[in-house]
Motif scaffolding. Structure first.
Motif, PDB file in Angstrom:
ATOM      1  N   LYS A  77      56.414  28.047  74.355  1.00 37.62           N
ATOM      2  CA  LYS A  77      55.779  27.419  73.242  1.00 37.62           C
ATOM      3  C   LYS A  77      55.774  25.755  73.883  1.00 37.62           C
ATOM      4  CE  LYS A  77      56.490  26.587  68.346  1.00 37.62           C
ATOM      5  NZ  LYS A  77      56.736  25.194  68.342  1.00 37.62           N
ATOM      6  N   ARG A 116      55.902  24.495  76.634  1.00 39.84           N
ATOM      7  CA  ARG A 116      54.898  24.547  77.773  1.00 39.84           C
ATOM      8  C   ARG A 116      53.441  24.626  77.092  1.00 39.84           C
ATOM      9  NH1 ARG A 116      54.717  30.057  79.821  1.00 39.84           N
ATOM     10  NH2 ARG A 116      53.276  30.376  78.247  1.00 39.84           N
ATOM     11  N   ASP A 117      53.057  25.482  76.156  1.00 42.80           N
ATOM     12  CA  ASP A 117      51.698  25.470  75.792  1.00 42.80           C
ATOM     13  C   ASP A 117      51.329  24.408  74.972  1.00 42.80           C
ATOM     14  OD1 ASP A 117      51.587  27.885  77.013  1.00 42.80           O
ATOM     15  OD2 ASP A 117      51.918  29.165  75.474  1.00 42.80           O
ATOM     16  N   GLU A 118      52.254  23.733  74.218  1.00 39.91           N
ATOM     17  CA  GLU A 118      52.175  22.580  73.375  1.00 39.91           C
ATOM     18  C   GLU A 118      51.760  21.180  74.251  1.00 39.91           C
ATOM     19  OE1 GLU A 118      55.070  21.874  70.577  1.00 39.91           O
ATOM     20  OE2 GLU A 118      54.769  23.725  69.572  1.00 39.91           O
TER      21      GLU A 118
END
Length: 222
Positions: A69, A71-73
């Motif tokens: 999460k 990483r993706d933000e």
């Protein structure tokens, strides 16, 4: 507190400027605009900075989904440094921490992918330098995991580490040392690994000149 880390790869020098953590109530409506919700703080902070040190991992292990999460933000090119769990470093005999080291490294940090930066291992302030034990501990830190190179950074806080034997051991193991800009703990400007990691911990506005001197040094390196 202002943290910055410098990644040195071959002949290229990349300087990353960041902070330790991103969820602090005093930052509401100072660093974070009113329009930024608490759930969007990482999204906002990662677009103002180029690195963030994750401190929560020091207190409890996170899940792989949490790392994913984070990483993706964050945007491409962003990097996290990750503070290792205290069970691995706050112990009487460091060389006996193999299971804790393994448990932390396998908790999901690799989910950060290309955004995984240095791993910070902070030794307990009361722990004195003991070469043989520290050497065994450093041997527990793998150079790679799951096909990804790991970069380890060591932060020590006992005055007994201020000796040439410690610097030589760190260099022999290829482990970087934290440069801590503080009068409370030993500070090492010695380059012992491929990463230069500075934690600028002075909070008072009286120390603005020191911060500016660090900035000037970085500019000269670039």
């Amino acid at each position: 507190k202002c943290d910055w880390s410098s990644d040195v790869c071959s002949s290229d020098l990349t300087v990353r400027v960041g902070v330790g953590g991103w969820t602090f109530d005093p930052w509401r409506e100072t660093f974070y605009p009113k329009s930024v919700k608490k759930t969007a703080e990482l999204h906002y902070a990662s677009r103002q900075l180029t690195a963030i040190e994750i401190n929560g991992t020091f207190y409890r292990l996170q899940s792989p989904s949490t790392f994913a999460k984070w990483r993706d933000e964050t945007p491409d090119g962003f990097v996290f440094s990750v503070k290792a769990h205290r069970l691995a470093t706050y112990r009487k005999v460091l060389g006996e921490g193999g299971e804790s080291v393994k448990r932390f490294l396998e908790s999901g940090v690799l989910e950060l992918g290309d955004k995984l930066g240095p791993i910070l291992w902070q030794i307990e302030p009361r722990h004195a330098f003991e070469a043989a034990d520290l050497s065994r501990f450093l041997d527990l830190l793998p150079p790679a995991l799951g096909g990804r190179q790991l970069r380890h950074v060591l932060e020590v806080r006992h005055e007994s580490f201020a000796c040439e034997a410690f610097i030589e051991l760190a260099r022999a193991k290829g482990v970087s040392l934290v440069f801590a800009d503080t009068d409370e703990f030993p500070s090492f400007a010695d380059v012992s690994g491929e990463v230069v990691y500075a934690r600028l911990m002075r909070r008072s506005e009286e120390h603005t000149s020191e911060l500016q001197s660090h900035l000037n040094l970085v500019c000269r390196l670039l």
